[in-house]
Design an enzyme around this catalytic site. Structure first.
Site, PDB file in Angstrom:
ATOM      1  N   CYS A   3      30.274  42.915  46.088  1.00 51.21           N
ATOM      2  CA  CYS A   3      30.375  43.116  44.634  1.00 51.21           C
ATOM      3  C   CYS A   3      31.823  43.052  44.164  1.00 51.21           C
ATOM      4  CB  CYS A   3      29.757  44.445  44.236  1.00 51.21           C
ATOM      5  SG  CYS A   3      27.981  44.466  44.483  1.00 51.21           S
ATOM      6  N   HIS A   4      32.665  43.881  44.756  1.00 48.61           N
ATOM      7  CA  HIS A   4      34.045  43.929  44.281  1.00 48.61           C
ATOM      8  C   HIS A   4      35.047  43.839  45.423  1.00 48.61           C
ATOM      9  CE1 HIS A   4      31.460  45.896  41.281  1.00 48.61           C
ATOM     10  NE2 HIS A   4      32.082  45.084  40.479  1.00 48.61           N
TER      11      HIS A   4
END
Lengths: 193, 427
Positions: free
Chosen positions: A157-158
């Site tokens: 995701c990040h």
């Protein structure tokens, strides 16, 4: 209030009664609000801390499985010798999050690899598989997954990288992956929760 | 405008009887028929009406969808497919609702940029503007919760990521963030319990918006509409009655808007969506790349641009909250950017920043994308905190026309000259 306007500096019996009355109604109203706020908290059936027993026999060295506990994925990895060694080599003070994040220990326990596994069972790493950044499931459980720069897990995701002890090494996540409460009920069986 | 008297004349005995008891027809006539509208409004002023239309469309289609939707983790995804395949015209109503959300945000962004360009937030329209910011915030909450209900992979992981934003409060008071997140979820992870409460709130909030819109229009009709010159209405010649002039213009713009709306509904209903949301929610597998709906992307880019969890969350909410203070951050004496030779460049730089942040929000958070997201995030805040106060002071505005009428007809046009001279612009 017009009745008391001419002597505002002398609170009258009526002023005191209305302040008391308003306070009473205010506190009562605030208290009546609580059930409506509290009903949103996890209910009794959710709270009932279900524990699960996992048979570890089929998990060969280098393999990992994911099980569900309290609606969350739990990662169980049978670590290889090199993975254990690389995890043990790191000093706690070099970590982004120096805490062990082990529910069986206090927050002050340093995040050494020894503090995140059971003594004598160093090959078994058990973690709540939820990225401590924003709750995604990191990659790294299956053989083909991208495991990040430290060979543990990588959150797509990040971009958080976890090492082979599940500790955050790079990226936006603030904490190491949590170690849930668990114990070995036999040589090859654990109970989580 | 507040002292504007309705010219309503009851046309029947019943209307007269009613008017003496509940003068609602008189009020509607005064506010929406003979209400004085600046004569120079351009098409950017039609988006207020368009937004009212969007809200009605979302409520009507939403109520219908609620009749067929099952708000539980087991059934939600299937019931949406059931609506699309089995329910009579369900495909149409569902597409209108899904595309409608995008059209709603498209219109609201134009509406907001219009307000920023023409200084519609400046005195005496501060409250009008702040109510608008609150409506925007509630709209975002409503859109976010509605997206959850589909219970696809993007829904599930979008909710997980966004609700987890609050866990950053653990950095302020240990355990506080976790408590709040579990309170929002009603459990230890996003589950059917979460879906159920989001459904209840998603049904409630549109009516809250409707109430806020009533306040927004009320305060608009107290202070009167702004216009491209930013001048006040000073003489009768400066305004035209709302009906038929503004109403017809609104209806024409609305029909073009509906054309675009219909094209998306019938020919490209999934163009603005994400394929991953046609996969049912799976709590054990995160999609490789989580992106919110396009209308949240600029804020998502700001969230990811800050290299600290709490800092990112604060910056994202600050990006919205800062709009509340715009009326006081802008120090310019004139409203309309049309007469602001320096600020107008910064305005377009701001528009470009917002678009760039939107693009970057859709890209993975790595390498050069993060760097650019930081640059544009920096400008986003600098625009409000530095450009607005400083440029307003150092800039010499262009010569303003003496009146709205002069701006339309040129000097000496119509009979406006005398009226304008009698009430010169004082600012």
């Amino acid at each position: 209030m017009s009745a008391t306007a001419d002597k505002a500096d002398h609170p009258t019996r009526r002023d005191i009664l209305s302040v008391a009355g308003q306070t009473f109604a205010g506190v009562g109203g605030a208290l009546a609000l609580w059930p409506f706020i509290s009903q949103m908290n996890p209910d009794a059936s959710t709270q009932a801390l279900a524990s699960v027993e996992i048979d570890l026999k089929p998990v060969k060295e280098g393999q990992a499985i994911t099980v569900m506990w309290r609606g969350k994925p739990v990662f169980i990895r049978n670590r290889t010798k090199t993975e254990i060694e690389s995890a043990q080599k790191v000093a706690a003070k070099d970590l982004v999050d120096p805490s062990a994040r082990n529910e069986a220990m206090t927050d002050r326990a340093p995040g050494t690899d020894a503090n995140r596994v059971k003594k004598g069972k160093e090959n078994w790493l058990v973690l709540v598989g939820i990225c401590t950044h924003l709750g995604c499931i990191p990659k790294g459980q299956s053989m083909a997954d991208q495991k990040g720069e430290y060979g543990g897990w990588f959150c797509p995701c990040h971009g958080s990288h976890y090492d082979t002890s599940g500790r955050i090494r790079k990226g936006p996540a603030p904490r190491n992956l949590d170690v849930p409460p668990y114990e070995f009920v036999s040589d090859s069986k654990i109970k989580i929760g | 405008m507040a002292n504007h008297e309705s010219t309503y004349v009851p046309s029947s005995r019943f209307a007269k009887w009613m008017d003496e008891r509940l003068p609602i027809a008189r009020m509607m006539h005064g506010q929406f028929v003979d209400f004085p509208t600046p004569r120079n409004l351009n098409y950017l002023w039609t988006f207020g009406g368009i937004l009212s239309f969007c809200l009605v469309v979302q409520i009507v289609t939403g109520v219908v969808l609620a009749m067929h939707f099952a708000p539980s983790a087991n059934d939600a995804f299937d019931s949406v497919e059931h609506i699309r395949r089995d329910v009579n015209y369900g495909w149409l109503i569902r597409n209108i609702h899904a595309v409608g959300a995008s059209m709603f945000f498209f219109a609201v962004y134009i509406h907001m940029f219009r307000g920023l360009y023409y200084g519609s937030y400046k005195a005496p329209r501060e409250i009008l503007w702040i109510i608008g910011v609150i409506i925007f915030l509630v709209m975002m909450a409503t859109g976010f919760m509605g997206y959850t209900l589909v219970w696809g992979q993007m829904s599930f992981w979008g909710v997980t990521v966004i609700t987890n934003l609050f866990s950053s409060l653990d950095g302020v008071i240990a355990g506080l963030g976790t408590k709040i997140v579990q309170w929002l979820w009603g459990g230890y992870s996003v589950s059917g319990v979460t879906l159920n409460r989001f459904y209840a709130l998603h049904y409630l909030l549109p009516f809250v918006i409707a109430g806020l819109v009533a306040l927004h229009i009320w305060s608009l009709h107290v202070v009167g509409q702004n216009n491209p010159t930013g001048l006040d209405i000073k003489a009768k010649a400066d305004s035209v009655p709302m009906a038929p002039f503004a109403v017809m213009k609104d209806l024409f713009a609305l029909s073009l808007f509906v054309l675009l709306f219909a094209w998306l509904v019938f020919y490209a209903p999934d163009w603005l969506g994400h394929a991953d949301n046609y996969v049912e929610a799976n709590p054990l597998a995160t999609p490789a790349h989580i992106v919110p709906e396009w209308y949240f992307l600029p804020f998502y880019a700001i969230l990811r641009a800050i290299p600290s969890k709490l800092g990112g969350v604060i910056a994202m909410f600050a990006a919205i909250a800062i709009l509340v203070f715009v009326p006081w951050l802008d120090t310019s004496r004139v409203r309309s950017t049309k007469y602001r030779p320096i600020y107008r460049w910064f305005f377009w730089l701001f528009v470009i920043s917002c678009l760039a942040l939107g693009y970057l929000g859709a890209k993975p958070a790595e390498g050069v994308y993060v760097m650019w997201a930081r640059v544009f995030t920096l400008y986003y805040f600098a625009h409000f905190l530095l450009v607005m106060p400083i440029v307003g002071i150092i800039e010499t505005p262009r010569q303003l026309p003496r009146s709205i009428t002069e701006a339309v007809l040129g000097p000496g046009g119509g009979g406006a000259k005398a009226a304008a001279a009698a009430a010169p612009e004082k600012r």
